[in-house]
Structure formats: structure tokens, C-alpha cells
Design an enzyme around this catalytic site. Structure first.
Site, PDB file in Angstrom:
ATOM      1  N   GLU A 182     -34.251 -29.460  32.295  1.00  0.00           N
ATOM      2  CA  GLU A 182     -34.955 -29.974  31.126  1.00  0.00           C
ATOM      3  C   GLU A 182     -35.206 -31.475  31.134  1.00  0.00           C
ATOM      4  O   GLU A 182     -36.184 -31.936  30.542  1.00  0.00           O
ATOM      5  CB  GLU A 182     -34.152 -29.610  29.863  1.00  0.00           C
ATOM      6  CG  GLU A 182     -34.037 -28.122  29.589  1.00  0.00           C
ATOM      7  CD  GLU A 182     -35.389 -27.495  29.266  1.00  0.00           C
ATOM      8  OE1 GLU A 182     -36.128 -28.066  28.439  1.00  0.00           O
ATOM      9  OE2 GLU A 182     -35.718 -26.458  29.871  1.00  0.00           O
ATOM     10  N   SER A 192      -8.918  14.208 -14.731  1.00  0.00           N
ATOM     11  CA  SER A 192      -7.514  14.172 -15.154  1.00  0.00           C
ATOM     12  C   SER A 192      -6.696  13.094 -14.462  1.00  0.00           C
ATOM     13  O   SER A 192      -5.588  12.794 -14.899  1.00  0.00           O
ATOM     14  CB  SER A 192      -6.863  15.536 -14.905  1.00  0.00           C
ATOM     15  OG  SER A 192      -7.340  16.473 -15.833  1.00  0.00           O
TER      16      SER A 192
END
Length: 850
Positions: free
Chosen positions: A91, A491
Site C-alpha cells: 500500500e 394452577s
């Protein structure tokens, strides 16, 4: 003549100087204009990139990770020189020498563009310029952005060192496959750390910034190899590699995880499940989504991996057993074009592309290749083809009838594989093996059940959630039914009514009338019933909860007031706001399994508030603890040594939500519900208390139970509630799940008798009648009840809870032998039956399970 010539060249020189000055002024003006209102480059000195948040099990094993940008931050001094050299060669080979921009590179790129008339245009951005573009500017191609880039790059070079700039670049850059930064890319492409990379692997990473989306290691393998070799050549020319190394590395093939050359890092993690996804949901809400996905958090989860696997297996087994018991084949609904079945690579690729659950142990996706007679030949994902083939035999399909997906109609009972499956149909299969030696028997068809459910288990003292399963398979449905599904608890809610009663002058021996109730409501006459359809007269409180009597529960709620019941339910966290309607005393108002299990934990630990948590601790990216669940204080942990046999003394600073004696009385009665009531299917080697729940029409079935240290709960039901059938009860569907899980939990964590708090005394009573018995009494109906000091009942005239127009009450022991007189008759079939003259306590059934 000479003067004319000098005058001519003087004019040219003047024009040239003027032009230079004009160009300089113009460029200066341009740079001055664009230098205004630029973003501050100084913020990069406090660079905090988005990094991966990771979740670890209680044993310290990595089990999941979350990230928007998959990045592993690495300080520059930990980045190997080889990586730096590869990226600089690819780069910006003059990186360590230029002032932020490379003038020679810019002129060279401009010359190439002009000479090629625009056909060869390459960038000339330095690494510093790329940092500016990635952090502070956009990616648009314009002169304006380039000018700003140059200005900011020059400023950054004066603010940060070259190493600092390189650190920003190597950690921020996108390298494809959702990998940001070199460390994450090394893991993604090679499943290696940076220090383990060879030169050709480092060069491949450095090749990617040019076009990370296009340079794919599989789809663009040739182009990526060429670019890699270009980077290796530049490394040689720049003196980072010798020629022999360059040629040896360039000759190597391009290898990657994506090409199957290395195992993928993600494959080393367990499949994402309901537990870690719930952590994601809760912490995103607590810390914010951006912080969770990008803050680099280290999260220590409470999950016990072995118990989590056991919870998933137990729930999956119950759901599949129910589904197969219905005998309906639905399949996956997926198909593969039959024309692809002749090419193994083609059908394997098509099968892999389908979104199917692959997180169910032992199950595999497969496709039906052919139907031959009563058998179906299948191709199985991950299993090599064999000359004789893989088959589904006729004996594996006779349990089901095929449902037509268009009409919903059912076909006849299958006699052969062709009655259930079609060529090209995608199915799920598992291998059946012999129990004796594990040898292979046959392949068997499987399907994700329509019925779903949830399971959760937690430590009753700390609130640490040890296991959570929110459905049959996370990959088939991410909806977590343990935390997100609102269902009627039925219940299983009744213990909160009884807890409120015990704190309001009731005792386990209080007599409650079990007789019919009729209430006029705006919607019409409400006539609640016990599940058996019968009523049993005056009955002790204990029997009411053991046998899940609906009529008794409503009388209790009416007597103490539904506002009191609602206050208790809200105090325990079952609801944020409970509607004070009598029907809600039977569990008609919806809540979540998560809330119910957490509330039951407070019964088990003696009445102290405990907050359920899936997370022990959270640390930020710098290792600082930003959340810790357990805030109790250890009083003796600072000692150099503890006395022999002594455990650490931990001071509990938790809020008390119910009296300790009330908690024990309720636990004792819930032990009775497990021993003699609807939870009698529980079979474990330690004391267990718990309660089943079955709603109207059996749309939901529940069981929540606990030992001295672990509470666990389960519910089953269809996502769109509808009846599970007349034989569906919490005791038949959920109790087996509880048993299977708790056997493993008890083996690991043990269990003891429930702790009896001080401040009470024992009295023996008849659990059927509620009458006090001598201290030396024995027998099947004799039970020792724990009473609060100062709450001595009037045994001669006990408290009797009536209401709803009940007439005079005859206590059970006052009815005498006459009430138990019976008549012997002969039925139409010739059998002799004994009919009691009135319902007595020897004829009671299992009671209500609404």
C-alpha cells in the site's frame, strides 16, 4: 537583435513566474478554503474502535461473540514485523519517509492516467491518507475529498507517530468477510493468530485492501493469488524477503478457511442458542445496542454448559414425543429441483443453501433421491454416499399420515416411505442405534414439532440462571418462549394465593369449604369447577393446594381480597400489575416462565428477594468491571484460613419478600403436592416441592419445582394457543422434562432437606380432616405441620373459610361414621361396587389442574 531576444525570453520568464505565482495562489486559496470546517484529526488520539463482545461460560470457555464489525484490536507493538512489511509493500512503500502524502507517487499516478488516456487509473493514497478517509471522510471519488485528505494527512503526521498511524490503519481497515483489522482477518481466513502467519498468508491479507469485496478466496481465487504474489514481489524488492523465500512463498497454493483448507474459527464455538441470544437482548437494553455490539465487552455468563445441554435435550424429547404421538407428517416444506438430483455436487450445494435447523444433536438435513418400493433413498448432508445408498425403510413411517400443505387434509396411515415423502423433498433425519452396543440400525425421519415450550433453571440463592431453552431449536425459531412468551400459568399460580393466606392468619390446618360457586358477571354466570368436576366439602388448606382445588382457591382469594393476592403477585415479580379479578387467582392472567421460576426461587430460599441473571460479570475493553450481579458481602473470606469444616460466612443484604416461616409452610405443602398430588410423577433422590398447572382446555401445561438449591420450570403449548388434548396435563408432559433435567442437576449440585426456620413448633394433624392428633400418632394420614409461635389454632372451633352463600358447615371429624356409610350394589356387568352415601375424604381425586 540581442535585445529583442532577451526581451522575448524575459517576457516568457515573467509570464512563467506570474503563472507559478498564480497557480500557487490558486492552490493556496483552494487549500485554505477546504481547510476550513474540517473534522478534527486530534480525536484519533483517543481511538476506540468497534470490537467484538464475547460471552464466556461459567467455566471460562468462549461460547459466543457478537459484533457489527468483527474486529480484534491489537496494539502496534504486538503486530509482527512481517505483517507491517507486507502492508507497507502493498500500500505505501515510502510510508516511513513521506510527510503524509507521497508527491512522487501522486505525479506517477497522474502521468500513467494521462499516458493511458484514462484506461489505467490507480490510486496514490498513502496509508496516512487512507486513515483519514476511513475515519473522518467519505469514500466518494472527488477532487474535494482528495484535497481534504491531503490536508488532514499532513496534520495527522504532525500529531501522531508513524507507529500510531499504522496502529490505526491495521486495526480499522476492512478486509472482507465482515473482518475489520488484521487480527480478525487472520482468524477469519486462516484461523490463526498474527504471529502464526507465514509470508504468503501475510501477503494475502495485504492484497485484500485493494478490493476486499471482489477478491474472494473462492470466487476470485486466481485474481487473489496474482495480487498476493505481487505483494510478495514487492516485499522482495523492498528487502523484506530474500529471493529464495519470495519464490518459495509465491509457488504455494492459496489456502484458506473458505476453501476448506483450515477449520473455521466459528466451527469451534457451539451453535448460538437461546441463552446467549437472551444475553444479547438484555445487555443491549442495559448498555445500548452500539456498546454491546461494538464495545468489546467481556461477559461471564452463568450458564452451566452440561446442564444447558441436558435442558435442551429434555425439552426436545418431550416436544418430539408429543408431536410423534399425534401421528401427523408435515416435513420441512422445502424441495430441491429433481433435475439436480442426478449430480451429487449439485444437490449437496442446493441442500447446503437451504435455511434448515442444524443445531439439533444427531439430526441432519437430507433430500429424497428416489422412491423404490416401500423404501426411500436419501442423500444426507455431511454423510458420504455409499454404493448401496442410505434408505428410509417402511417400518420408520407407519406412525404417521401425511398432511397436505395446501388443503390441510390428512392422508391415510403410511405403509411405505412413498406415502410420506416425495422425490426432491427435503427432510430431516437421524441415525437410530442399538441401545446395547450403539451399532447403526437405520435412518429415521424427523420433523420440528408444531408444539413448542420453554424451560429454565436457576440457583435459588444467587439467582444465577444455569440453563434456559426457549423452544425446540433456536435455528428454527429464535423466539424465546422462556422469556418472551406470555402464557396463562394456570394452577402453578396458586401458591401465591396460599402464600398471601398464610401471611393473613391462615395455617396449613385452616378449614376451607370446597363447594360450588356461582357468580354473576357482565359476561354471564361464572361457575368455576374443580378439574374432577366434583366438590369435597370442608377441607384443610394443605389438601387444597396438594390436590389443586379451584373452588377452595377462589374462596381463599375472596376471603383475603384479590387486592392482597395481586399485591403478593406483584411483590414476587410475577406481574407488573395484576388485575384483581377472581379468575386470576386460578392463573388466568398471562405471564412468562422466566418470572414464574424466579418467583418460586423465593419460596425455596426462605423468602428473600432474588433477581434472576444470565450474567455474572461484565468487563469493558480495558478489563474494568462495569457490572457484577452478586453484591453480597463475605465476612470471612479475608481470613488466611477458615476453621476446619467451616464454610465462608456470607452476609445476605437482600430484601425479604415473605416471612421465613410462611415460606417453609408453603414449601412443605408443595412437597405434599409432589408426593400426593398432581406432581407425583417426580422421582428424584432429594426432597422436591412444586406445582403443576394446566389451563382451560389444556392450552398450556406447566410444572415448576425446586430442591433446596435449584428451581426449574417448564411449560408446553402451541404458539397460537389451542388445546393439547384431553390427556395433556402438567404432570404428564412437563414433569418428565423436570425429572430428566433435575437428575443431572442433583448429580452435580446435590440437595438437602428444606431448612426449617426458627420461631415455630410442630403439631401432628390428620391431613384429611385437619384435626389435631397426639404427638405419638402414626399412619398414612398423619402429618407434622409447622406452626408459627403465637398462632395456636382453636382446635375445637377452627377457622372455617366460607363465602358465596355457604350454609352451616359440618367439620369433617364432626360428620362421624354416618357420613362414611356406604351401599353395596351389583352393576349391569355383574361387578360389585361400593357407593358412599356422600362424598368423603377417601374418595377425593387429583383435584383441579386449571
Amino acid at each position: 537583435m540581442v535585445r529583442s531576444i532577451l526581451s522575448f525570453f524575459g517576457a516568457i520568464f515573467s509570464w512563467f513566474v506570474t503563472a507559478i505565482i498564480f497557480v500557487a495562489l490558486t492552490l493556496g486559496a483552494v487549500f485554505w478554503i477546504y481547510s476550513r470546517d474540517l473534522p478534527s484529526h486530534e480525536t484519533l488520539a483517543q481511538y476506540t474502535p468497534k470490537t467484538i463482545s464475547r460471552i464466556y461460560s461459567s467455566e471460562g470457555r468462549l461460547i459466543d461473540e457478537f459484533a457489527e464489525e468483527r474486529r480484534i484490536f491489537v496494539p502496534i507493538d504486538e503486530v509482527p514485523d512481517l505483517i507491517v512489511q507486507a502492508f507497507i509493500s502493498a500500500e505505501d512503500k515510502n510510508f516511513f519517509h513521506h510527510p503524509g502524502y507521497d508527491l512522487r507517487g501522486i505525479l506517477s499516478a497522474a502521468y500513467e492516467a494521462v499516458a493511458s488516456r484514462g484506461s489505467s487509473v490507480r490510486g496514490a493514497s498513502t496509508i496516512t491518507q487512507q486513515v483519514m478517509k476511513n475515519f473522518l471522510l467519505s469514500s466518494d471519488r472527488s477532487i474535494e475529498r482528495k484535497v481534504k485528505e491531503l490536508i488532514l494527512a499532513a496534520r495527522l503526521e504532525n500529531t501522531l507517530t508513524k507507529d500510531q498511524i499504522l496502529e490505526l490503519y491495521l486495526n480499522e481497515i476492512f478486509l472482507g468477510q465482515n473482518s475489520f483489522g488484521v487480527a480478525a482477518a487472520a482468524q477469519t481466513y486462516f484461523n490463526k493468530s498474527l504471529s502464526e502467519l507465514a509470508p504468503h498468508e501475510a501477503a494475502m491479507l495485504a492484497a485484500l485492501p485493494q478490493a476486499p469485496g471482489r477478491l474472494h478466496p473462492v470466487r476470485a481465487k486466481g485474481r487473489l493469488t496474482d495480487r498476493r504474489n505481487y505483494v510478495l514481489r514487492e516485499m522482495w524488492h523492498n528487502g523484506y524477503l530474500d529471493e529464495a523465500t519470495f519464490r518459495a512463498e509465491a509457488a504455494k497454493p492459496l489456502r484458506s478457511v473458505q476453501n476448506g483448507d483450515f477449520p473455521g474459527f466459528q466451527n469451534s464455538l457451539p451453535p448460538r442458542d437461546y441463552f446467549t441470544d437472551e444475553i444479547r437482548r438484555q445487555l443491549s437494553r442495559e448498555f445500548g445496542r452500539e456498546e454491546f455490539f461494538g464495545g468489546g465487552l467481556t461477559i461471564r455468563a452463568t450458564v452451566d454448559p452440561d446442564l444447558q445441554a441436558q435442558a435442551a435435550a429434555a425439552l426436545q424429547q418431550a416436544l418430539e414425543d408429543y408431536d410423534r404421538g399425534r401421528g401427523v407428517w408435515r416435513g420441512t416444506g422445502e424441495e430441491i429441483d429433481p433435475s439436480l438430483l442426478r449430480d451429487e455436487a449439485a444437490w449437496r450445494g442446493a441442500l447446503w443453501d437451504l435455511r434448515l435447523p442444524r443445531d439439533i444433536p444427531g439430526w441432519r438435513p437430507a433430500v429424497v433421491l428416489a422412491i423404490e418400493g416401500s423404501r426411500a433413498r436419501i442423500g444426507i448432508e455431511g454423510i458420504a454416499e455409499e454404493p448401496e445408498g442410505h434408505w428410509i425403510p417402511a417400518e420408520d413411517v407407519t406412525w404417521a399420515r401425511r398432511r397436505d400443505r395446501q388443503t390441510g387434509s390428512l392422508g391415510p396411515r403410511a405403509q411405505g416411505a412413498g406415502d410420506l415423502v416425495r422425490v426432491g423433498e427435503v427432510v430431516l433425519v437421524r441415525a437410530l442405534t442399538r441401545d446395547s452396543d450403539g451399532s447403526f440400525l437405520r435412518w429415521s425421519l424427523r420433523q420440528v414439532p408444531e408444539i413448542q415450550g420453554g424451560f429454565m433453571a436457576m440457583d435459588v440463592n444467587t439467582g444465577r440462571v444455569l440453563a434456559m431453552q426457549g423452544g425446540f431449536s433456536y435455528q428454527s425459531s429464535v423466539f424465546n418462549r422462556a422469556t418472551q412468551a406470555l402464557r396463562q400459568p394456570g394452577s402453578s399460580f396458586k401458591p401465591f394465593v396460599y402464600a398471601a393466606a398464610l401471611d393473613n392468619n391462615y395455617t396449613p390446618a385452616t378449614i376451607v369449604v370446597d363447594e360450588p360457586i356461582r357468580i354473576n358477571t357482565p359476561q354471564g354466570l361464572w361457575e368455576p369447577k374443580n378439574a374432577s368436576g366434583r366438590h369435597y366439602g370442608p377441607t384443610p388448606l394443605r389438601t387444597g393446594i396438594e390436590q389443586s382445588r379451584n373452588l377452595m382457591t377462589i374462596r381463599i382469594a375472596d376471603n383475603i381480597g384479590m387486592e392482597t393476592v395481586a399485591e403478593y403477585a406483584e411483590r414476587f415479580g410475577v406481574y407488573d400489575r395484576m388485575q384483581p379479578f377472581l379468575a386470576n387467582a386460578l392463573g388466568a392472567q398471562e405471564t412468562t416462565l422466566f418470572r414464574m421460576v424466579a418467583a418460586y426461587a423465593m419460596f425455596a430460599n426462605g423468602g428473600e428477594r432474588v433477581e434472576p441473571t444470565l450474567v455474572d460479570r461484565v468487563q469493558d475493553r480495558r478489563g474494568r468491571t462495569i457490572y457484577r450481579h452478586d453484591r453480597r458481602v463475605c465476612q470471612t473470606c479475608g481470613l488466611q484460613a477458615l476453621p476446619a469444616g467451616a464454610a465462608p460466612v456470607i452476609e445476605s443484604n437482600r430484601e425479604r419478600v415473605m416471612d421465613a416461616i410462611t415460606a417453609y409452610q408453603l414449601t412443605s405443602m408443595l412437597e405434599g403436592a409432589v408426593t400426593r398430588g398432581s406432581g407425583s410423577g417426580v422421582n428424584l433422590p432429594v426432597p422436591i416441592a412444586g406445582k403443576t398447572g394446566t389451563t382451560n382446555d389444556a392450552k398450556d401445561v406447566w410444572f415448576i419445582g425446586y430442591s433446596s438449591n435449584i428451581v426449574a420450570g417448564c411449560y408446553l403449548g402451541f404458539d397460537q394457543p389451542r388445546t393439547l388434548g384431553s390427556n395433556a396435563f402438567g404432570g404428564t408432559l412437563c414433569v418428565p422434562v423436570f425429572n430428566a433435567f433435575m437428575r443431572a442437576a442433583v448429580a452435580e449440585y446435590g440437595g438437602t432437606a428444606f431448612r426449617v426456620p426458627p420461631g415455630g413448633y410442630w403439631v401432628k394433624i390428620d391431613r384429611v380432616t385437619g384435626q389435631r392428633l397426639p404427638d405419638d400418632a402414626t399412619g398414612p394420614n398423619v402429618i407434622a405441620e409447622y406452626f408459627r409461635q403465637g398462632s395456636d389454632p382453636n382446635w375445637g372451633a377452627p377457622l372455617v373459610v366460607t363465602g358465596f352463600g355457604d350454609g352451616p358447615v359440618i367439620l369433617p371429624w364432626e360428620a362421624g361414621a354416618e357420613s362414611r356409610a356406604s351401599t353395596s350394589i351389583v352393576t349391569s356387568t355383574g361387578e360389585r361396587r361400593v357407593i358412599p352415601s356422600r362424598t368423603d375424604f377417601g374418595t377425593m381425586s387429583s383435584g383441579g389442574l386449571y
